[in-house]
Write a protein that holds these residues in place. Sequence first.
Motif, PDB file in Angstrom:
ATOM      1  N   VAL A 113       0.723  -1.134  -0.078  1.00  0.00           N
ATOM      2  CA  VAL A 113      -0.064   0.013  -0.135  1.00  0.00           C
ATOM      3  C   VAL A 113       0.735   1.328  -0.049  1.00  0.00           C
ATOM      4  N   LEU A 114       0.495   2.123  -0.878  1.00  0.00           N
ATOM      5  CA  LEU A 114       1.419   3.415  -1.060  1.00  0.00           C
ATOM      6  C   LEU A 114       0.653   4.387  -0.365  1.00  0.00           C
ATOM      7  N   GLY A 115      -0.447   4.493  -0.026  1.00  0.00           N
ATOM      8  CA  GLY A 115      -1.292   5.327   0.607  1.00  0.00           C
ATOM      9  C   GLY A 115      -2.527   5.220   0.657  1.00  0.00           C
ATOM     10  N   VAL A 116      -3.532   5.902   1.759  1.00  0.00           N
ATOM     11  CA  VAL A 116      -4.855   5.820   1.919  1.00  0.00           C
ATOM     12  C   VAL A 116      -5.343   7.143   2.321  1.00  0.00           C
ATOM     13  N   ALA A 117      -6.184   7.637   1.625  1.00  0.00           N
ATOM     14  CA  ALA A 117      -6.782   9.020   1.959  1.00  0.00           C
ATOM     15  C   ALA A 117      -8.363   9.141   1.656  1.00  0.00           C
ATOM     16  N   THR A 118      -9.037  10.078   2.071  1.00  0.00           N
ATOM     17  CA  THR A 118     -10.249  10.391   2.072  1.00  0.00           C
ATOM     18  C   THR A 118     -10.414  11.727   1.214  1.00  0.00           C
ATOM     19  N   GLY A 119     -11.684  11.636  -0.033  1.00  0.00           N
ATOM     20  CA  GLY A 119     -11.668  12.898  -0.553  1.00  0.00           C
ATOM     21  C   GLY A 119     -13.045  12.814  -1.203  1.00  0.00           C
ATOM     22  N   THR A 120     -13.472  13.986  -1.864  1.00  0.00           N
ATOM     23  CA  THR A 120     -14.743  13.965  -2.455  1.00  0.00           C
ATOM     24  C   THR A 120     -14.616  13.320  -3.974  1.00  0.00           C
ATOM     25  N   ASP A 132     -23.707  10.747  -5.321  1.00  0.00           N
ATOM     26  CA  ASP A 132     -24.363  12.113  -5.536  1.00  0.00           C
ATOM     27  C   ASP A 132     -22.905  12.983  -5.331  1.00  0.00           C
ATOM     28  N   ALA A 133     -23.132  14.077  -5.874  1.00  0.00           N
ATOM     29  CA  ALA A 133     -22.041  15.256  -5.811  1.00  0.00           C
ATOM     30  C   ALA A 133     -21.743  15.601  -4.372  1.00  0.00           C
ATOM     31  N   GLY A 134     -20.427  15.648  -3.996  1.00  0.00           N
ATOM     32  CA  GLY A 134     -20.095  15.930  -2.690  1.00  0.00           C
ATOM     33  C   GLY A 134     -19.864  14.740  -1.623  1.00  0.00           C
ATOM     34  N   VAL A 135     -20.093  13.567  -2.194  1.00  0.00           N
ATOM     35  CA  VAL A 135     -20.009  12.300  -1.486  1.00  0.00           C
ATOM     36  C   VAL A 135     -18.473  11.977  -1.135  1.00  0.00           C
ATOM     37  N   LYS A 136     -18.091  11.509  -0.108  1.00  0.00           N
ATOM     38  CA  LYS A 136     -16.838  11.091   0.003  1.00  0.00           C
ATOM     39  C   LYS A 136     -16.378   9.667  -0.161  1.00  0.00           C
ATOM     40  N   VAL A 137     -15.178   9.571  -0.875  1.00  0.00           N
ATOM     41  CA  VAL A 137     -14.769   8.415  -1.075  1.00  0.00           C
ATOM     42  C   VAL A 137     -13.390   7.889  -0.417  1.00  0.00           C
ATOM     43  N   ILE A 138     -12.937   6.854  -0.207  1.00  0.00           N
ATOM     44  CA  ILE A 138     -11.612   6.290   0.209  1.00  0.00           C
ATOM     45  C   ILE A 138     -10.934   5.835  -0.843  1.00  0.00           C
ATOM     46  N   ARG A 139      -9.691   6.145  -1.124  1.00  0.00           N
ATOM     47  CA  ARG A 139      -8.725   5.864  -2.164  1.00  0.00           C
ATOM     48  C   ARG A 139      -7.709   5.153  -1.546  1.00  0.00           C
ATOM     49  N   VAL A 140      -7.357   4.082  -2.256  1.00  0.00           N
ATOM     50  CA  VAL A 140      -6.240   3.036  -1.742  1.00  0.00           C
ATOM     51  C   VAL A 140      -5.213   3.126  -2.866  1.00  0.00           C
ATOM     52  N   ALA A 164     -16.380   3.046   5.981  1.00  0.00           N
ATOM     53  CA  ALA A 164     -15.667   3.857   6.862  1.00  0.00           C
ATOM     54  C   ALA A 164     -14.799   3.129   7.860  1.00  0.00           C
ATOM     55  N   GLY A 165     -13.657   3.893   7.857  1.00  0.00           N
ATOM     56  CA  GLY A 165     -12.832   3.066   8.905  1.00  0.00           C
ATOM     57  C   GLY A 165     -11.774   2.207   8.250  1.00  0.00           C
ATOM     58  N   ILE A 166     -11.769   2.173   6.985  1.00  0.00           N
ATOM     59  CA  ILE A 166     -10.946   1.304   6.083  1.00  0.00           C
ATOM     60  C   ILE A 166      -9.595   2.330   6.199  1.00  0.00           C
ATOM     61  N   GLU A 167      -9.696   3.543   6.106  1.00  0.00           N
ATOM     62  CA  GLU A 167      -8.639   4.438   6.095  1.00  0.00           C
ATOM     63  C   GLU A 167      -7.778   4.568   7.385  1.00  0.00           C
ATOM     64  N   GLU A 168      -8.240   4.168   8.338  1.00  0.00           N
ATOM     65  CA  GLU A 168      -7.596   4.120   9.672  1.00  0.00           C
ATOM     66  C   GLU A 168      -6.783   2.998  10.136  1.00  0.00           C
ATOM     67  N   ARG A 169      -7.121   1.992   9.236  1.00  0.00           N
ATOM     68  CA  ARG A 169      -6.329   0.430   9.634  1.00  0.00           C
ATOM     69  C   ARG A 169      -4.694   0.766   9.381  1.00  0.00           C
ATOM     70  N   GLU A 170      -4.181   0.032  10.259  1.00  0.00           N
ATOM     71  CA  GLU A 170      -2.677  -0.060  10.249  1.00  0.00           C
ATOM     72  C   GLU A 170      -2.170  -0.730   8.933  1.00  0.00           C
ATOM     73  N   ALA A 171      -2.852  -1.779   8.400  1.00  0.00           N
ATOM     74  CA  ALA A 171      -2.360  -2.563   7.234  1.00  0.00           C
ATOM     75  C   ALA A 171      -3.895  -3.015   6.801  1.00  0.00           C
ATOM     76  N   LEU A 172      -3.910  -3.197   5.329  1.00  0.00           N
ATOM     77  CA  LEU A 172      -4.853  -3.905   4.528  1.00  0.00           C
ATOM     78  C   LEU A 172      -4.383  -5.254   3.952  1.00  0.00           C
ATOM     79  N   PRO A 173      -5.195  -6.240   4.056  1.00  0.00           N
ATOM     80  CA  PRO A 173      -5.040  -7.516   3.423  1.00  0.00           C
ATOM     81  C   PRO A 173      -4.656  -7.187   2.004  1.00  0.00           C
ATOM     82  N   ASN A 174      -4.056  -8.490   1.133  1.00  0.00           N
ATOM     83  CA  ASN A 174      -3.745  -8.463  -0.014  1.00  0.00           C
ATOM     84  C   ASN A 174      -5.074  -8.924  -0.688  1.00  0.00           C
TER      85      ASN A 174
END
Length: 250
Positions: A113-120, A132-140, A164-174
């Motif tokens: 994983v290179l990075g995990v972030a939240t954005g519109t 819908d417009a303005g909805v947040k997504v998590i990008r891995v 929600a919460g995936i962006e806060e995990r210490e590690a993501l599985p393969n």
Amino acid sequence: MIAQMDNPPPREKRALGFKPLYGQVRDILVARLIEGVWKPGDPLPSEFQLAEELGVSQGTMRKALDELVGRNLLVRRQGRGTFVARHDQQRALFHFFKLEPNDRSRRLPTSQVLGVATGTADNAEREALSLDAGVKVIRVERLRFFEGKAIVRERISLPRAIFAGIEEREALPNTLYALYALDYGVTVAEAREELRAVAAGPEDARDLGLAPGTPLLEIRRVAVALDGRPVELRVSRCDTGHCRYVADLR
């Protein structure tokens, strides 16, 4: 109990949109999977028990179960019964992952994983995920490797309302689909992929060890959950000098 008999009415008496009895049974079983009545890895009641509960013949129940096995939602184990499919390494390898190294061996790549972030959500994410417009997504953002060689750079977009919460995990599985199913109750049932040739951009070139402008295979995948919701947009850029895309058509 389903209020219809196994023998359908004469063709001239059927209403438009009539669904065969096995299709009604199939939909009931899918609804139970969506509701979490049976979770990944759980055994189902016997074919006889299910048929008796729903008031249908074993032949009708078997046909409904056969369809779900064919869709890789259920698996049959000889002498043990029918189970809810898991999104484990084996299923990911043969059902959803279509790349293989040039030596033709079938194995999953490792991931970093290179990075995990939240954005519109941008326009492409809104369209793919029906947001819908303005909805947040998590990008891995992550790299995938065969034998230590980076061969795929991918960007995964997820609706934050669902994951929600995936962006806060210490590690993501393969194998992310297992995480979706076990921790979020979201089973990926199918996916649509679109392929095209692209040129490596600066980030692709840097992370894949290529010259800028090197031809890459881009795979754009929208994963759909059991209830019909699009739940993941995945854009993978692949160095086909070290791997190939393989799809079995039957």
